[in-house]
Design a protein around this motif. Sequence first.
Motif, short mmCIF file in Angstrom:
data_model
loop_
_atom_site.label_atom_id
_atom_site.label_comp_id
_atom_site.label_asym_id
_atom_site.label_seq_id
_atom_site.Cartn_x
_atom_site.Cartn_y
_atom_site.Cartn_z
N SER A 39 0.80 -1.45 -0.33
CA SER A 39 0.04 0.08 0.04
C SER A 39 0.80 1.55 0.14
O SER A 39 1.40 1.34 0.99
CB SER A 39 -1.10 -0.08 1.35
N GLU A 45 -8.24 -1.80 3.74
CA GLU A 45 -7.76 -1.81 1.76
C GLU A 45 -5.90 -1.72 1.64
O GLU A 45 -5.51 -2.34 1.10
CB GLU A 45 -8.80 -0.33 1.22
N GLU A 46 -5.86 -1.38 2.62
CA GLU A 46 -4.39 -1.38 3.07
C GLU A 46 -3.65 -2.68 3.10
O GLU A 46 -2.88 -2.58 2.12
CB GLU A 46 -3.77 0.06 4.00
N ASP A 68 -4.06 -4.66 -0.45
CA ASP A 68 -3.14 -4.36 -1.89
C ASP A 68 -2.03 -4.91 -1.25
O ASP A 68 -1.19 -5.09 -2.02
CB ASP A 68 -2.86 -1.99 -1.09
N GLU A 126 -2.95 0.83 10.10
CA GLU A 126 -3.87 -0.39 8.85
C GLU A 126 -5.10 -0.43 7.93
O GLU A 126 -5.04 -1.16 9.34
CB GLU A 126 -2.86 -1.26 8.32
#
Length: 454
Positions: A279, A325-326, A329, A322
Amino acid sequence: MTDKTVTLGDIEFPERKVWVKTYGCQMNYHDSERLFSHLKKLNFEKTEEQEDADLLIFNTCAVRDLANQKFYSHLGETKHLKKKEKKPKVAVCGCIAQTDGKELIKKYPQLDFAFGTDVIDSINDFVYRSYAGDNKFHVNTWDRSSDYSIETQITHGTPQAFVNIIKGCDKFCSYCIVPFTRGREKSRRLKEVVDDVRKLVEHQGVQEVTLLGQNVNSYGKENDESLAMLIQALDEVNGLELIRYTTSHPYDVSDELIAVHGSAKKLSPHLHLPVQSGSNSVLQRMLRQYTAEHYLGLLEKLRKAKPDIVISSDIIAGFPNETEEEHRDTIKLLDAAQFDFIYSYAFSVRKGTKAARMEDILTRDIRGRRLREIQAHQLKIQEKIRKEMVGKTYRVLIEGKNTMKGVEKWKGRTDCSRIVHVDSTEENLKWKWRHVEITEATALSCQGKFVTVQ
Ligand code: SF4
């Protein structure tokens, strides 16, 4: 006084034994080798038995939480040894001694002295001081000279050697304690390293060197030299078979170095290139100075220069705050990068770092779950990559034997750092190079058979 007694100043050093416990990275293992080598001159031999030792040294790591906890528990267990007849000297060195040496000395009555990462080569002075009666001291001074010059010291007698080429780190990633425990970057001169390696090959039978540093990609900057130049020079050393290097920072991987991966004959086709997260926002908070796209672009260039290159990496799960979504990634990056293996850890706070001052809403459970997801995902990728090895032949340095499910097998490492097991009745293969065809591979292990290559 025995025949073999050594005298230093007005103190006699009869034959004694030293026990060293090493935690953490290859740098620490390399430093422990230096300790053994210096202590030999004061008549100390290695022992694996703590109870037999006259001197105990804990070479500590401040980077990983687990190594940290293990050290404190192991140190606590030495208290009873001081009540025994031998009354061994107890010392602590490495990263924790650099930052917390003074507190350790105060807190643990059994501890005689502590010394930091930059004074490792003065171990014999400290042992002398201790036997002279100066106990309970700590030394954590930094080397202020502009040159960094050492000679590799090894005692293990194997053909593999770590060769330190740069110390310290200037990167200050927000989670990392290393710049505080190892200081600023300083490189050895290229000519000195090449002469050192030549000596190791000629006088100690070394065939494989691993160039070591916290960020080897930054090597030589202050002297207008570079890692690429060093590898090219080492590629010409007669008798040297394999060159590895670790650890790398993606920011400092130059086009020149990538080209050398394509051209150097002796450079390992394996590169460990820690990415830490997929990310971009997390990479920013980590102060890593690159994006996921830049990182993947490097892999593309490396694979173009050296199509069979094997890449591995480090991942931190659950960096402070975090998001889901991160985290996703990072999983996506695993798919794009196709690593051969990864070292992955749940984030843990290192006192004194920027990340330690960040507010953090993540729980231990969330971190644990994300780590498991990363590891499970990587294992699937790894299984696929390893299966593609079946039927291919690799050059392997045999390191010894392992017993697997009751069967004794030869264990070796390919040029590209994969561990391979071979079931064979052949004898005396340790430290020999052989070719192995892979017959079976899972995500975590490879089996093979010896073959002859014309
Ligand atoms: S590059 Fe970052 S993670 Fe690596 S030693 Fe330096 S500060 Fe630590």
